[in-house]
Design a protein around this motif. Sequence first.
Motif, mmCIF file in Angstrom:
data_model
loop_
_atom_site.group_PDB
_atom_site.id
_atom_site.type_symbol
_atom_site.label_atom_id
_atom_site.label_comp_id
_atom_site.label_asym_id
_atom_site.label_seq_id
_atom_site.Cartn_x
_atom_site.Cartn_y
_atom_site.Cartn_z
ATOM 1 N N ILE A 12 5.193 3.661 -2.707
ATOM 2 C CA ILE A 12 5.921 3.563 -1.533
ATOM 3 C C ILE A 12 4.946 3.368 -0.460
ATOM 4 C CG2 ILE A 12 8.056 2.926 -2.979
ATOM 5 C CD1 ILE A 12 9.303 4.618 -1.116
ATOM 6 N N ASP A 13 5.698 3.242 0.587
ATOM 7 C CA ASP A 13 4.603 2.921 1.396
ATOM 8 C C ASP A 13 6.250 4.210 2.388
ATOM 9 O OD1 ASP A 13 2.742 1.203 2.039
ATOM 10 O OD2 ASP A 13 4.464 -0.766 2.472
ATOM 11 N N LEU A 14 5.871 4.951 3.513
ATOM 12 C CA LEU A 14 7.016 5.662 4.650
ATOM 13 C C LEU A 14 8.143 4.628 4.587
ATOM 14 C CD1 LEU A 14 6.952 8.629 5.367
ATOM 15 C CD2 LEU A 14 6.362 7.593 7.083
ATOM 16 N N PRO A 15 9.499 4.830 4.227
ATOM 17 C CA PRO A 15 10.280 4.156 4.783
ATOM 18 C C PRO A 15 10.264 4.404 6.152
ATOM 19 C CG PRO A 15 10.977 5.938 2.771
ATOM 20 C CD PRO A 15 10.057 5.520 3.864
ATOM 21 N N PRO A 16 11.082 3.797 6.783
ATOM 22 C CA PRO A 16 11.912 3.566 8.287
ATOM 23 C C PRO A 16 13.345 4.473 8.414
ATOM 24 C CG PRO A 16 12.365 1.166 7.199
ATOM 25 C CD PRO A 16 11.871 1.790 6.618
ATOM 26 N N GLY A 17 12.594 5.427 9.257
ATOM 27 C CA GLY A 17 13.522 6.188 9.791
ATOM 28 C C GLY A 17 13.132 7.227 9.556
ATOM 29 N N LYS A 67 -5.139 18.770 -1.227
ATOM 30 C CA LYS A 67 -4.476 18.055 -2.528
ATOM 31 C C LYS A 67 -4.153 16.607 -1.181
ATOM 32 C CE LYS A 67 -2.877 20.154 -6.556
ATOM 33 N NZ LYS A 67 -2.171 20.731 -7.292
ATOM 34 N N THR A 68 -4.181 15.650 -2.047
ATOM 35 C CA THR A 68 -3.638 14.051 -1.849
ATOM 36 C C THR A 68 -2.070 14.322 -2.883
ATOM 37 O OG1 THR A 68 -5.912 13.278 -1.169
ATOM 38 C CG2 THR A 68 -3.596 11.911 -1.871
ATOM 39 N N TYR A 69 -1.315 13.707 -2.424
ATOM 40 C CA TYR A 69 0.071 13.659 -1.922
ATOM 41 C C TYR A 69 0.207 11.605 -2.269
ATOM 42 C CZ TYR A 69 0.662 18.541 -2.884
ATOM 43 O OH TYR A 69 0.106 19.583 -3.298
ATOM 44 N N THR A 70 1.397 11.517 -3.363
ATOM 45 C CA THR A 70 1.992 10.174 -2.620
ATOM 46 C C THR A 70 2.891 9.980 -2.889
ATOM 47 O OG1 THR A 70 -0.649 9.150 -4.485
ATOM 48 C CG2 THR A 70 1.747 7.755 -3.919
ATOM 49 N N LEU A 71 3.655 9.048 -2.494
ATOM 50 C CA LEU A 71 5.047 9.200 -1.888
ATOM 51 C C LEU A 71 4.968 7.761 -2.758
ATOM 52 C CD1 LEU A 71 7.711 9.666 -1.042
ATOM 53 C CD2 LEU A 71 7.131 7.906 1.150
ATOM 54 N N TYR A 72 6.500 8.084 -3.610
ATOM 55 C CA TYR A 72 7.147 7.668 -4.945
ATOM 56 C C TYR A 72 8.807 7.268 -5.003
ATOM 57 C CZ TYR A 72 2.951 8.309 -7.517
ATOM 58 O OH TYR A 72 1.915 7.637 -7.622
ATOM 59 N N THR A 73 9.202 6.087 -4.677
ATOM 60 C CA THR A 73 11.166 6.510 -5.101
ATOM 61 C C THR A 73 11.800 5.759 -6.772
ATOM 62 O OG1 THR A 73 13.043 5.335 -4.077
ATOM 63 C CG2 THR A 73 10.842 3.807 -4.655
ATOM 64 N N PHE A 77 9.597 11.097 -3.444
ATOM 65 C CA PHE A 77 9.131 12.413 -3.953
ATOM 66 C C PHE A 77 7.680 12.027 -4.026
ATOM 67 C CE2 PHE A 77 9.635 9.975 -8.034
ATOM 68 C CZ PHE A 77 8.498 9.521 -8.487
ATOM 69 N N PHE A 78 7.656 13.357 -3.575
ATOM 70 C CA PHE A 78 5.890 13.014 -3.835
ATOM 71 C C PHE A 78 5.288 13.755 -4.862
ATOM 72 C CE2 PHE A 78 6.827 12.922 1.171
ATOM 73 C CZ PHE A 78 5.566 11.913 1.421
ATOM 74 N N SER A 79 3.943 12.985 -5.833
ATOM 75 C CA SER A 79 3.045 13.291 -6.674
ATOM 76 C C SER A 79 1.778 13.608 -5.943
ATOM 77 C CB SER A 79 3.636 12.734 -7.548
ATOM 78 O OG SER A 79 3.187 13.434 -8.975
ATOM 79 N N SER A 80 0.795 14.525 -7.250
ATOM 80 C CA SER A 80 -0.459 14.252 -6.390
ATOM 81 C C SER A 80 -0.822 13.876 -8.096
ATOM 82 C CB SER A 80 -0.818 15.500 -6.677
ATOM 83 O OG SER A 80 -0.570 16.486 -7.657
ATOM 84 N N ARG A 81 -0.218 13.688 -8.861
ATOM 85 C CA ARG A 81 0.328 13.226 -10.383
ATOM 86 C C ARG A 81 0.782 11.799 -10.254
ATOM 87 N NH1 ARG A 81 1.167 17.459 -14.226
ATOM 88 N NH2 ARG A 81 1.227 19.579 -13.068
ATOM 89 N N ASP A 82 0.379 11.178 -11.592
ATOM 90 C CA ASP A 82 1.069 9.693 -11.911
ATOM 91 C C ASP A 82 1.776 10.131 -12.320
ATOM 92 O OD1 ASP A 82 1.855 7.039 -11.530
ATOM 93 O OD2 ASP A 82 0.587 6.581 -13.656
ATOM 94 N N PRO A 83 3.940 10.080 -12.154
ATOM 95 C CA PRO A 83 4.948 10.615 -12.416
ATOM 96 C C PRO A 83 5.234 9.560 -13.725
ATOM 97 C CG PRO A 83 5.244 9.234 -10.194
ATOM 98 C CD PRO A 83 4.207 9.234 -10.778
ATOM 99 N N MET A 110 0.961 -1.399 0.020
ATOM 100 C CA MET A 110 0.327 0.109 0.113
ATOM 101 C C MET A 110 1.096 1.171 0.028
ATOM 102 S SD MET A 110 -3.465 1.069 0.829
ATOM 103 C CE MET A 110 -4.158 2.404 0.864
ATOM 104 N N ALA A 111 0.965 1.843 -0.495
ATOM 105 C CA ALA A 111 1.440 3.247 -0.795
ATOM 106 C C ALA A 111 0.504 3.998 -0.193
ATOM 107 C CB ALA A 111 0.998 4.021 -2.045
ATOM 108 N N TYR A 112 2.149 5.638 0.673
ATOM 109 C CA TYR A 112 1.502 5.982 1.911
ATOM 110 C C TYR A 112 1.165 7.603 0.650
ATOM 111 C CZ TYR A 112 2.844 9.508 5.197
ATOM 112 O OH TYR A 112 2.634 10.389 6.385
ATOM 113 N N THR A 113 -0.115 7.751 1.941
ATOM 114 C CA THR A 113 -0.073 9.162 0.607
ATOM 115 C C THR A 113 -0.099 10.320 1.927
ATOM 116 O OG1 THR A 113 -2.385 8.310 1.286
ATOM 117 C CG2 THR A 113 -2.043 8.156 -0.863
ATOM 118 N N HIS A 114 -0.421 11.324 1.397
ATOM 119 C CA HIS A 114 -0.673 12.854 2.528
ATOM 120 C C HIS A 114 -1.461 13.450 2.264
ATOM 121 C CE1 HIS A 114 1.265 15.245 5.718
ATOM 122 N NE2 HIS A 114 1.002 16.453 4.673
ATOM 123 N N SER A 115 -3.047 14.399 2.575
ATOM 124 C CA SER A 115 -3.564 15.200 2.294
ATOM 125 C C SER A 115 -2.873 16.581 2.677
ATOM 126 C CB SER A 115 -5.031 14.786 2.832
ATOM 127 O OG SER A 115 -5.358 13.904 1.955
#
Length: 65
Positions: free
Chosen positions: A43-48, A10-16, A31-37, A1-6
Motif C-alpha cells: 500500500i501507499d503511506l496512509p494519511p496521518g 535494504k529496501t522495505y515495502t509497506l504492507y497491510t 508492517f514493512f518487509s524486505s521480502r514478499d510476505p 504504487m506501494a510505499y518503499t523506504h531504504s
Amino acid sequence: MAYTHSSKGKTYTLYTRKVELKGGREQRIYFFSSRDPKSGNAIDLPPGYKVVENPRTGLPFLKKK
C-alpha cells in the motif's frame, strides 16, 4: 504504487493486512518487509502517519503524526 523506504542498504515495502483479535474484533495492521510476505497487500503511506526508523536496528515503522 506501494510505499518503499531504504535503510542501511535494504529496501522495505509497506504492507497491510487484517488480523482477528482474541475478542473477535478485526484490526488492520501495517508492517514493512524486505521480502514478499505470505499475506498482506502492498500500500501507499496512509494519511496521518509518518515513517520512523528504529535507531538501534534501522528497521522502519509507522508512527501517527
